[in-house]
Design a protein around this motif. Sequence first.
Motif, PDB file in Angstrom:
ATOM      1  N   MET A 120     -13.822   3.170   5.814  1.00 35.65           N
ATOM      2  CA  MET A 120     -12.858   2.889   4.761  1.00 35.65           C
ATOM      3  C   MET A 120     -11.445   2.916   5.312  1.00 35.65           C
ATOM      4  SD  MET A 120     -13.469   4.494   1.008  1.00 35.65           S
ATOM      5  CE  MET A 120     -14.674   5.665   1.598  1.00 35.65           C
ATOM      6  N   ALA A 121     -11.175   3.898   6.172  1.00 38.40           N
ATOM      7  CA  ALA A 121      -9.818   4.024   6.712  1.00 38.40           C
ATOM      8  C   ALA A 121      -9.397   2.742   7.411  1.00 38.40           C
ATOM      9  CB  ALA A 121      -9.751   5.194   7.684  1.00 38.40           C
ATOM     10  N   ALA A 122     -10.336   2.161   8.165  1.00 32.73           N
ATOM     11  CA  ALA A 122     -10.001   0.966   8.931  1.00 32.73           C
ATOM     12  C   ALA A 122      -9.635  -0.192   8.016  1.00 32.73           C
ATOM     13  CB  ALA A 122     -11.181   0.575   9.824  1.00 32.73           C
ATOM     14  N   SER A 123     -10.438  -0.408   6.974  1.00 31.95           N
ATOM     15  CA  SER A 123     -10.202  -1.588   6.140  1.00 31.95           C
ATOM     16  C   SER A 123      -8.920  -1.456   5.330  1.00 31.95           C
ATOM     17  CB  SER A 123     -11.392  -1.828   5.205  1.00 31.95           C
ATOM     18  OG  SER A 123     -11.407  -0.860   4.173  1.00 31.95           O
ATOM     19  N   SER A 124      -8.397  -0.230   5.184  1.00 29.10           N
ATOM     20  CA  SER A 124      -7.224  -0.088   4.332  1.00 29.10           C
ATOM     21  C   SER A 124      -5.965   0.228   5.118  1.00 29.10           C
ATOM     22  CB  SER A 124      -7.473   1.031   3.310  1.00 29.10           C
ATOM     23  OG  SER A 124      -7.719   2.252   3.982  1.00 29.10           O
ATOM     24  N   ALA A 125      -6.096   0.303   6.421  1.00 30.48           N
ATOM     25  CA  ALA A 125      -4.969   0.785   7.225  1.00 30.48           C
ATOM     26  C   ALA A 125      -3.708  -0.045   7.010  1.00 30.48           C
ATOM     27  CB  ALA A 125      -5.342   0.772   8.700  1.00 30.48           C
ATOM     28  N   SER A 126      -3.856  -1.372   6.988  1.00 32.10           N
ATOM     29  CA  SER A 126      -2.668  -2.211   6.978  1.00 32.10           C
ATOM     30  C   SER A 126      -1.896  -2.133   5.668  1.00 32.10           C
ATOM     31  CB  SER A 126      -3.056  -3.657   7.272  1.00 32.10           C
ATOM     32  OG  SER A 126      -4.092  -4.036   6.387  1.00 32.10           O
ATOM     33  N   SER A 127      -2.557  -1.736   4.583  1.00 35.21           N
ATOM     34  CA  SER A 127      -1.830  -1.667   3.322  1.00 35.21           C
ATOM     35  C   SER A 127      -1.449  -0.238   2.964  1.00 35.21           C
ATOM     36  CB  SER A 127      -2.677  -2.269   2.194  1.00 35.21           C
ATOM     37  OG  SER A 127      -3.903  -1.591   2.120  1.00 35.21           O
ATOM     38  N   SER A 128      -1.709   0.701   3.878  1.00 31.21           N
ATOM     39  CA  SER A 128      -1.352   2.084   3.616  1.00 31.21           C
ATOM     40  C   SER A 128      -0.058   2.407   4.341  1.00 31.21           C
ATOM     41  CB  SER A 128      -2.479   2.999   4.098  1.00 31.21           C
ATOM     42  OG  SER A 128      -1.980   4.288   4.351  1.00 31.21           O
ATOM     43  N   ALA A 129       0.897   2.978   3.603  1.00 27.79           N
ATOM     44  CA  ALA A 129       2.210   3.212   4.165  1.00 27.79           C
ATOM     45  C   ALA A 129       2.344   4.655   4.603  1.00 27.79           C
ATOM     46  CB  ALA A 129       3.263   2.867   3.141  1.00 27.79           C
ATOM     47  N   ALA A 130       1.768   4.982   5.768  1.00 28.55           N
ATOM     48  CA  ALA A 130       1.810   6.363   6.226  1.00 28.55           C
ATOM     49  C   ALA A 130       3.256   6.778   6.481  1.00 28.55           C
ATOM     50  CB  ALA A 130       0.978   6.507   7.493  1.00 28.55           C
ATOM     51  N   ASP A 131       4.077   5.843   6.977  1.00 29.78           N
ATOM     52  CA  ASP A 131       5.490   6.124   7.200  1.00 29.78           C
ATOM     53  C   ASP A 131       6.284   5.306   6.174  1.00 29.78           C
ATOM     54  OD1 ASP A 131       8.097   6.193   7.913  1.00 29.78           O
ATOM     55  OD2 ASP A 131       7.786   5.574  10.003  1.00 29.78           O
ATOM     56  N   PRO A 132       6.753   5.976   5.106  1.00 30.76           N
ATOM     57  CA  PRO A 132       7.392   5.218   4.021  1.00 30.76           C
ATOM     58  C   PRO A 132       8.598   4.401   4.487  1.00 30.76           C
ATOM     59  CG  PRO A 132       7.048   7.518   3.381  1.00 30.76           C
ATOM     60  CD  PRO A 132       6.682   7.407   4.824  1.00 30.76           C
ATOM     61  N   ALA A 133       9.379   4.951   5.399  1.00 29.17           N
ATOM     62  CA  ALA A 133      10.576   4.222   5.843  1.00 29.17           C
ATOM     63  C   ALA A 133      10.179   2.937   6.556  1.00 29.17           C
ATOM     64  CB  ALA A 133      11.427   5.103   6.746  1.00 29.17           C
ATOM     65  N   ALA A 134       9.132   3.031   7.411  1.00 28.09           N
ATOM     66  CA  ALA A 134       8.671   1.841   8.120  1.00 28.09           C
ATOM     67  C   ALA A 134       8.055   0.853   7.138  1.00 28.09           C
ATOM     68  CB  ALA A 134       7.657   2.232   9.196  1.00 28.09           C
ATOM     69  N   ALA A 135       7.331   1.376   6.152  1.00 30.54           N
ATOM     70  CA  ALA A 135       6.741   0.497   5.138  1.00 30.54           C
ATOM     71  C   ALA A 135       7.842  -0.261   4.414  1.00 30.54           C
ATOM     72  CB  ALA A 135       5.927   1.324   4.141  1.00 30.54           C
ATOM     73  N   LEU A 136       8.928   0.420   4.085  1.00 30.97           N
ATOM     74  CA  LEU A 136      10.025  -0.244   3.398  1.00 30.97           C
ATOM     75  C   LEU A 136      10.686  -1.304   4.271  1.00 30.97           C
ATOM     76  CD1 LEU A 136      11.881   2.344   1.170  1.00 30.97           C
ATOM     77  CD2 LEU A 136      10.922   0.130   0.536  1.00 30.97           C
ATOM     78  N   ASP A 137      10.815  -1.028   5.571  1.00 30.93           N
ATOM     79  CA  ASP A 137      11.357  -2.045   6.478  1.00 30.93           C
ATOM     80  C   ASP A 137      10.542  -3.332   6.365  1.00 30.93           C
ATOM     81  OD1 ASP A 137      13.275  -0.315   7.430  1.00 30.93           O
ATOM     82  OD2 ASP A 137      12.161   0.239   9.241  1.00 30.93           O
ATOM     83  N   ALA A 138       9.215  -3.161   6.367  1.00 30.77           N
ATOM     84  CA  ALA A 138       8.343  -4.337   6.313  1.00 30.77           C
ATOM     85  C   ALA A 138       8.488  -5.056   4.969  1.00 30.77           C
ATOM     86  CB  ALA A 138       6.886  -3.921   6.544  1.00 30.77           C
ATOM     87  N   LEU A 139       8.594  -4.291   3.903  1.00 35.86           N
ATOM     88  CA  LEU A 139       8.723  -4.908   2.585  1.00 35.86           C
ATOM     89  C   LEU A 139      10.058  -5.652   2.460  1.00 35.86           C
ATOM     90  CD1 LEU A 139       7.247  -2.147   0.223  1.00 35.86           C
ATOM     91  CD2 LEU A 139       6.093  -4.123   1.247  1.00 35.86           C
ATOM     92  N   VAL A 140      11.113  -5.054   3.002  1.00 34.62           N
ATOM     93  CA  VAL A 140      12.424  -5.711   2.951  1.00 34.62           C
ATOM     94  C   VAL A 140      12.372  -7.022   3.736  1.00 34.62           C
ATOM     95  CG1 VAL A 140      14.824  -5.497   3.727  1.00 34.62           C
ATOM     96  CG2 VAL A 140      13.737  -3.607   2.480  1.00 34.62           C
ATOM     97  N   ALA A 141      11.674  -6.997   4.876  1.00 39.82           N
ATOM     98  CA  ALA A 141      11.555  -8.222   5.674  1.00 39.82           C
ATOM     99  C   ALA A 141      10.751  -9.281   4.939  1.00 39.82           C
ATOM    100  CB  ALA A 141      10.903  -7.904   7.022  1.00 39.82           C
ATOM    101  N   ALA A 142       9.865  -8.855   4.036  1.00 40.64           N
ATOM    102  CA  ALA A 142       9.025  -9.818   3.308  1.00 40.64           C
ATOM    103  C   ALA A 142       9.778 -10.487   2.161  1.00 40.64           C
ATOM    104  CB  ALA A 142       7.785  -9.102   2.758  1.00 40.64           C
TER     105      ALA A 142
END
Lengths: 423, 423
Positions: free
Chosen positions: B1-23
């Motif tokens: 399960m961990a593998a299939s969900s890794a890309s949509s899980s934001a373990a590092d919120p700041a990095a996740a936000l960087d990606a969302l801002v770029a999107a």
Amino acid sequence: MAASSASSSAADPAAALDALVAAKGPLASSAAAQRDDAIERFEANLEQARAEIQEANAAECARAEADGLSAPLLRRLRLDGRHYDGMLASLRALRALPDPIGGVFDESEQPSGITTARMRVPLGVICFIYESRPAVTADGAALCVKSGNAAILRGGKEALQSNLLIAAQMDRALKEAGLPAAVAMLPTADRAPLDAILADPRIDMVIPRGGPGLVRKVKETARCMVLAHLDGNCHVYVAASADLAMARRIAVNAKIGNPSTCNAAESLLVHEDAAAALLPPLAAELAAKGVVLRGCEATRALLGDAAEAAAEEDWGREYLDLVLSCKIVPDTAAAIAWINRYGSHHTDCIVSGDAAEQQRFCREVDSSSVLVNTSTRFADGYEYGLGAETGISTGKFHARGPVGLEGLTTAKWVVRSAGAVRE
Amino acid sequence: MAASSASSSAADPAAALDALVAAKGPLASSAAAQRDDAIERFEANLEQARAEIQEANAAECARAEADGLSAPLLRRLRLDGRHYDGMLASLRALRALPDPIGGVFDESEQPSGITTARMRVPLGVICFIYESRPAVTADGAALCVKSGNAAILRGGKEALQSNLLIAAQMDRALKEAGLPAAVAMLPTADRAPLDAILADPRIDMVIPRGGPGLVRKVKETARCMVLAHLDGNCHVYVAASADLAMARRIAVNAKIGNPSTCNAAESLLVHEDAAAALLPPLAAELAAKGVVLRGCEATRALLGDAAEAAAEEDWGREYLDLVLSCKIVPDTAAAIAWINRYGSHHTDCIVSGDAAEQQRFCREVDSSSVLVNTSTRFADGYEYGLGAETGISTGKFHARGPVGLEGLTTAKWVVRSAGAVRE
């Protein structure tokens, strides 16, 4: 003077707010003709009190000059004959605008048989905070009355007597028109009452009009919606597809039309394919008009000493002066990313001959106004046909960009049926 | 399960936000067909992963039950066949709605020759925060993609595995549709990342979906616009001019239709001239349906023991239960003042046969929905024809009342001309 202005002066801010809150209902239900009548009486009262108000203002100007108030603030404080006429003309123009409240839109019959619609209504109580300019007292009070809102006003301390006298004319006008006392003026001697007002949940919106210092302070303190812009770092981006003569005309107008306004261009972005043809003649024209260019390395490689070297902090600055930063970018995507990074979400322009490129710029630049082949100088409520300008908002919510009377209203849902119940 | 969900899980919120801002840029410029394609692929992926997701959900339900999760939360956690079908049906309905962004309105040619217009654009990055219900993961993600926004989601910790699996299907769908990774799921083990997200200026809006505790916490913490309602203390006011049979029908429906929803009536106001004819039979009908009345003194004088005595705190309460407070008022002005004092600005109804009285109620009651001769139960995005419901907002700004897709967008000014400069 104290006697004539007592009723519109809010010595006790909490009590003043109680009175304004009590005025909300009757104001929201009042007919447009009654509110317009109050504004017309306000004009007449201001005409009648002209000598008294101008005398008070002249005394305040003399005192402020002796106290060493800065020249720009002193200019704004002055309410001479021309400014007084302008203040009255603004009121007449405002009064002539259509009623911004009570209108119903998006009416729609639903499958259940209910009819949904939206109705424009006043926000409630609006707080205007401004610096020396006493005409804002008249303008803020009349904008609120026109839109059915109660208003609490706080001007600069150097204009207190003129402000109180102007507010007293509105107070009288409201009484004469049979409306409740909906406008109060805060005495400005100390800061505490203002902080109390800004923290009060009964205030629906604050509109600060003044420099970035005032706006920043209000944004930090207020608990409610703040309609404002902090600064205007407006860009003109010249794409490779641009008509270069047009680009040059727009860049010059956007910079020198009125450098001290928030819609003046502060930064020029140029596609690398357009730079060699555009920049040397444009730089010469700008230099002839007294503009200092601060360029990126590529700009300086092209222009040599005709451009100073830009520092990192230049890219985010609002010069409000005859200075323009200049950056050469590899493509439109880079220009968009640059504007979203360094801009102030105020007004940004693309000069481009390519429809797809224009469209992308419009959709992706995160600013309140996006202009295509048009000088940034047009970002203004009157130029946009709003008939009045309450302010310019760089936030994404409620009112975005130049704001007219509609920005002082909200829309509620109104639902009607003949007794419908939901199964 | 961990593998299939890794890309949509934001373990590092700041990095996740960087990606969302770029999107944000590519999403804002994307065609409607591409965003709808992503939602269609999301549906297909959810269909394909149905067994895996339901298995994870069943395990989480069992664990939550063993851990003593409350019955209502447990009910919301469950994603059985019917709920799963409902989740997919919602996505299909959302996909069928018109594109909420890119549309241009209020186009107008100005005297200067420039053309002004307003364009609907996405807000940017939206944060959904919700309690156990895993279907909100699908709903929140799809609402954001449909409206061109990036989304950061944070569900309840008891549903984490189901949520991650659902988010992973959207992640895959976005890739398949050629769109950037615009949806991230926050791991929910601790509170700190959420606080960091709420304080981050790159978040444009937060939508909390859950109980008043969650909403209050988010409102206190968030620095940005919060789209929410704290509670729904909805009133039914029966005027002297009311059709009393209609009033009785509406009051009963508003109270017992679904007492646990925010649009259920919590308080009945009755004009003193209507009280004697309305209240005794209405009280009997409500009592027969298990409703407890809590009345003011005048109500109890009329009904005796058929009504309990209301305490001051009853007037502001959202019971979400078979309890109704009842107050007799002297006139419509008193009813309006009462609602504005004790209500929650959600939904309030007048039953009246008098047009002027209805109009006054509509203009002066400071609520997001004002209903005339219509049960409060209709205050709902679907009943209002919005096609989707993002939430109900009791604030006066941006989106007020039931909110559909438009509440996830903002409007910028787009100005065009053939090189206009301002004199």
